[in-house]
Design a protein around this motif. Structure first.
Motif, PDB file in Angstrom:
ATOM      1  N   GLY A 110      35.618 -24.115   1.915  1.00 56.32           N
ATOM      2  CA  GLY A 110      34.959 -23.887   3.026  1.00 56.32           C
ATOM      3  C   GLY A 110      35.623 -22.429   3.690  1.00 56.32           C
ATOM      4  N   VAL A 111      35.726 -21.702   3.171  1.00 54.25           N
ATOM      5  CA  VAL A 111      35.805 -20.165   4.061  1.00 54.25           C
ATOM      6  C   VAL A 111      34.740 -19.751   3.650  1.00 54.25           C
ATOM      7  CG1 VAL A 111      37.051 -18.232   4.153  1.00 54.25           C
ATOM      8  CG2 VAL A 111      38.254 -20.211   2.815  1.00 54.25           C
ATOM      9  N   GLU A 112      33.882 -20.212   4.982  1.00 55.75           N
ATOM     10  CA  GLU A 112      32.140 -19.231   4.749  1.00 55.75           C
ATOM     11  C   GLU A 112      32.663 -17.729   4.865  1.00 55.75           C
ATOM     12  OE1 GLU A 112      30.937 -20.885   8.180  1.00 55.75           O
ATOM     13  OE2 GLU A 112      31.046 -22.729   7.860  1.00 55.75           O
ATOM     14  N   PRO A 113      31.269 -17.232   4.549  1.00 56.44           N
ATOM     15  CA  PRO A 113      31.069 -15.055   4.238  1.00 56.44           C
ATOM     16  C   PRO A 113      31.037 -14.655   5.776  1.00 56.44           C
ATOM     17  CG  PRO A 113      29.799 -16.371   2.698  1.00 56.44           C
ATOM     18  CD  PRO A 113      30.511 -17.592   3.600  1.00 56.44           C
ATOM     19  N   ALA A 114      30.867 -15.657   6.487  1.00 52.31           N
ATOM     20  CA  ALA A 114      29.985 -15.010   8.188  1.00 52.31           C
ATOM     21  C   ALA A 114      31.290 -14.913   8.575  1.00 52.31           C
ATOM     22  CB  ALA A 114      29.478 -16.303   8.699  1.00 52.31           C
ATOM     23  N   TRP A 115      32.752 -15.503   8.128  1.00 56.47           N
ATOM     24  CA  TRP A 115      34.031 -15.704   8.845  1.00 56.47           C
ATOM     25  C   TRP A 115      34.379 -13.616   8.910  1.00 56.47           C
ATOM     26  CZ3 TRP A 115      37.195 -21.015   7.461  1.00 56.47           C
ATOM     27  CH2 TRP A 115      36.428 -21.934   7.413  1.00 56.47           C
ATOM     28  N   GLN A 116      34.451 -13.140   7.734  1.00 53.68           N
ATOM     29  CA  GLN A 116      34.848 -12.025   7.449  1.00 53.68           C
ATOM     30  C   GLN A 116      34.677 -11.305   8.112  1.00 53.68           C
ATOM     31  OE1 GLN A 116      33.937 -10.306   3.822  1.00 53.68           O
ATOM     32  NE2 GLN A 116      33.702 -12.419   2.654  1.00 53.68           N
ATOM     33  N   ARG A 117      33.199 -11.183   9.022  1.00 61.09           N
ATOM     34  CA  ARG A 117      33.037 -10.304  10.036  1.00 61.09           C
ATOM     35  C   ARG A 117      33.496 -10.578  11.784  1.00 61.09           C
ATOM     36  NH1 ARG A 117      28.413 -11.647   7.423  1.00 61.09           N
ATOM     37  NH2 ARG A 117      27.672 -13.058   9.737  1.00 61.09           N
ATOM     38  N   ARG A 118      34.624 -11.743  11.747  1.00 60.13           N
ATOM     39  CA  ARG A 118      35.119 -11.899  12.582  1.00 60.13           C
ATOM     40  C   ARG A 118      37.002 -11.967  12.364  1.00 60.13           C
ATOM     41  NH1 ARG A 118      33.083 -18.440  13.428  1.00 60.13           N
ATOM     42  NH2 ARG A 118      31.244 -17.957  13.338  1.00 60.13           N
ATOM     43  N   PHE A 119      37.409 -11.669  14.561  1.00 65.04           N
ATOM     44  CA  PHE A 119      38.522 -11.456  13.661  1.00 65.04           C
ATOM     45  C   PHE A 119      39.398 -12.318  13.835  1.00 65.04           C
ATOM     46  CE2 PHE A 119      37.127  -7.925  16.228  1.00 65.04           C
ATOM     47  CZ  PHE A 119      37.625  -7.120  16.112  1.00 65.04           C
ATOM     48  N   ALA A 120      40.719 -12.649  13.747  1.00 66.48           N
ATOM     49  CA  ALA A 120      41.539 -14.044  13.382  1.00 66.48           C
ATOM     50  C   ALA A 120      41.029 -15.155  14.958  1.00 66.48           C
ATOM     51  CB  ALA A 120      42.380 -13.583  13.005  1.00 66.48           C
ATOM     52  N   HIS A 121      41.290 -14.364  15.949  1.00 65.24           N
ATOM     53  CA  HIS A 121      41.702 -15.089  17.352  1.00 65.24           C
ATOM     54  C   HIS A 121      40.192 -15.397  17.335  1.00 65.24           C
ATOM     55  CE1 HIS A 121      39.550 -11.753  19.008  1.00 65.24           C
ATOM     56  NE2 HIS A 121      38.745 -12.130  19.520  1.00 65.24           N
ATOM     57  N   GLU A 122      38.945 -15.135  16.892  1.00 66.33           N
ATOM     58  CA  GLU A 122      37.463 -15.770  16.967  1.00 66.33           C
ATOM     59  C   GLU A 122      37.022 -17.402  16.324  1.00 66.33           C
ATOM     60  OE1 GLU A 122      35.238 -12.321  17.776  1.00 66.33           O
ATOM     61  OE2 GLU A 122      35.527 -12.637  16.097  1.00 66.33           O
ATOM     62  N   LEU A 123      38.389 -17.488  15.093  1.00 66.00           N
ATOM     63  CA  LEU A 123      38.389 -19.028  14.634  1.00 66.00           C
ATOM     64  C   LEU A 123      39.377 -19.900  15.074  1.00 66.00           C
ATOM     65  CD1 LEU A 123      39.123 -17.180  11.163  1.00 66.00           C
ATOM     66  CD2 LEU A 123      36.959 -17.913  12.346  1.00 66.00           C
ATOM     67  N   SER A 124      39.076 -21.026  14.361  1.00 67.05           N
ATOM     68  CA  SER A 124      39.626 -22.336  15.278  1.00 67.05           C
ATOM     69  C   SER A 124      41.226 -22.426  14.188  1.00 67.05           C
ATOM     70  CB  SER A 124      39.191 -23.604  14.670  1.00 67.05           C
ATOM     71  OG  SER A 124      38.420 -23.959  13.510  1.00 67.05           O
ATOM     72  N   GLY A 125      41.661 -23.260  14.275  1.00 70.12           N
ATOM     73  CA  GLY A 125      42.951 -23.468  13.550  1.00 70.12           C
ATOM     74  C   GLY A 125      42.689 -23.817  11.862  1.00 70.12           C
ATOM     75  N   GLY A 126      41.900 -25.054  11.593  1.00 69.32           N
ATOM     76  CA  GLY A 126      41.543 -25.101  10.583  1.00 69.32           C
ATOM     77  C   GLY A 126      41.055 -24.051   9.749  1.00 69.32           C
ATOM     78  N   GLN A 127      39.899 -23.277  10.309  1.00 74.39           N
ATOM     79  CA  GLN A 127      39.194 -21.687  10.082  1.00 74.39           C
ATOM     80  C   GLN A 127      40.559 -21.183   9.471  1.00 74.39           C
ATOM     81  OE1 GLN A 127      36.993 -21.398  13.229  1.00 74.39           O
ATOM     82  NE2 GLN A 127      34.834 -22.404  11.772  1.00 74.39           N
ATOM     83  N   LEU A 128      41.388 -20.987  10.731  1.00 74.64           N
ATOM     84  CA  LEU A 128      42.381 -20.157  10.070  1.00 74.64           C
ATOM     85  C   LEU A 128      43.280 -20.353   8.768  1.00 74.64           C
ATOM     86  CD1 LEU A 128      43.767 -18.739  13.178  1.00 74.64           C
ATOM     87  CD2 LEU A 128      42.323 -17.664  12.171  1.00 74.64           C
ATOM     88  N   GLN A 129      43.781 -21.874   8.963  1.00 73.77           N
ATOM     89  CA  GLN A 129      44.832 -22.425   7.708  1.00 73.77           C
ATOM     90  C   GLN A 129      43.996 -22.580   6.150  1.00 73.77           C
ATOM     91  OE1 GLN A 129      47.122 -22.657   7.579  1.00 73.77           O
ATOM     92  NE2 GLN A 129      48.114 -23.591   9.033  1.00 73.77           N
ATOM     93  N   ARG A 130      42.655 -22.371   5.883  1.00 72.27           N
ATOM     94  CA  ARG A 130      41.508 -22.173   5.167  1.00 72.27           C
ATOM     95  C   ARG A 130      42.084 -20.550   4.838  1.00 72.27           C
ATOM     96  NH1 ARG A 130      38.265 -27.064   4.634  1.00 72.27           N
ATOM     97  NH2 ARG A 130      38.840 -27.931   6.676  1.00 72.27           N
ATOM     98  N   VAL A 131      41.576 -19.100   5.704  1.00 73.46           N
ATOM     99  CA  VAL A 131      41.517 -17.933   5.529  1.00 73.46           C
ATOM    100  C   VAL A 131      42.704 -17.714   4.885  1.00 73.46           C
ATOM    101  CG1 VAL A 131      41.629 -15.210   6.236  1.00 73.46           C
ATOM    102  CG2 VAL A 131      40.191 -16.998   7.077  1.00 73.46           C
ATOM    103  N   SER A 132      44.080 -18.499   5.660  1.00 75.58           N
ATOM    104  CA  SER A 132      45.327 -18.298   5.046  1.00 75.58           C
ATOM    105  C   SER A 132      45.673 -18.829   3.375  1.00 75.58           C
ATOM    106  CB  SER A 132      46.596 -18.829   5.583  1.00 75.58           C
ATOM    107  OG  SER A 132      46.237 -18.245   7.590  1.00 75.58           O
ATOM    108  N   LEU A 133      45.233 -19.500   3.733  1.00 74.83           N
ATOM    109  CA  LEU A 133      45.540 -20.205   1.863  1.00 74.83           C
ATOM    110  C   LEU A 133      44.769 -19.493   1.335  1.00 74.83           C
ATOM    111  CD1 LEU A 133      45.017 -24.182   2.647  1.00 74.83           C
ATOM    112  CD2 LEU A 133      46.630 -23.154   1.571  1.00 74.83           C
ATOM    113  N   LEU A 134      42.844 -19.321   1.425  1.00 74.21           N
ATOM    114  CA  LEU A 134      42.158 -17.952   0.609  1.00 74.21           C
ATOM    115  C   LEU A 134      43.565 -16.536   0.208  1.00 74.21           C
ATOM    116  CD1 LEU A 134      40.000 -17.550  -1.094  1.00 74.21           C
ATOM    117  CD2 LEU A 134      39.212 -16.807   0.756  1.00 74.21           C
TER     118      LEU A 134
END
Length: 198
Positions: A110-134
């Protein structure tokens, strides 16, 4: 098979943070690790993933010592992944640090392409864990050490992340060490459970 035998660690002489422990994680197995706070769960996790140097004991994957350099086949995922991310980098660069990500895995997580343009602090905890897993689940990764990864998440995000991990364990033979204070969670996701003794 990841095999740890007699691992122990002290951050200061005479003050052991981890009593000798041995465990094994087979391909596709999810081992739940339970223990009270301060008993050394995170220290063990970091030893398994090469984040701390071995002081005592042995650590082998399929009978061979783990490599000291290059992509490690054992990856560590922390409870607060933002601490492992460069705050000056956008998410796309963070994810690509170890090579191009798998688009199919990104979709499953569920990692969305739009997240690539954000900084880590702009994501929620769940989004960050998905990014970390990827970022962590690259080709060649055999074992994931998941250190309280879903503790700060709501029940829906927790269930979604563990559903993907359980599927990857079955499909890819990914071994997982699931560290948690939540025995109910370990009962749902783990193949078996081990505890660290005082």
């Amino acid at each position: 098979m990841l095999e740890a035998t007699g691992l122990s660690y002290a951050y200061a002489p005479g003050r052991p943070a981890l009593a000798p422990v041995s465990l094994a994680i087979a391909p596709g197995e999810i081992v739940g690790l339970f223990g009270r706070s301060g008993i050394g769960k995170t220290t063990l996790a970091k030893l398994l993933a090469g984040r701390l140097p071995l002081q005592a004991g042995t650590l082998r994957l399929d009978g061979v010592p783990l490599p000291a350099t290059g992509l490690r086949p054992v990856q560590y995922l922390a409870q607060h992944p933002v601490l492992d991310m460069n705050p000056r980098w956008r998410v796309g660069r963070i994810v690509a640090e170890a090579g191009p990500p798998d688009p199919a895995l990104a979709a499953r997580l569920g990692v969305e392409p739009a997240w690539q343009r954000r900084f880590a602090h702009e994501l929620s905890g769940g989004q960050l864990q998905r990014v970390s897993l990827l970022r962590a689940l690259r080709p060649g990764v055999r074992v994931l050490v998941a250190d309280e990864i879903s503790a700060p998440l709501d029940a829906i995000a927790q269930a979604e992340i563990w559903r993907v991990l359980m599927t990857l364990a079955a499909e890819r033979g990914l071994g997982i060490l699931a560290i948690s204070h939540d025995r109910a969670l370990l009962g749902r996701v783990a193949t078996r459970e081990v505890s660290l003794a005082a």
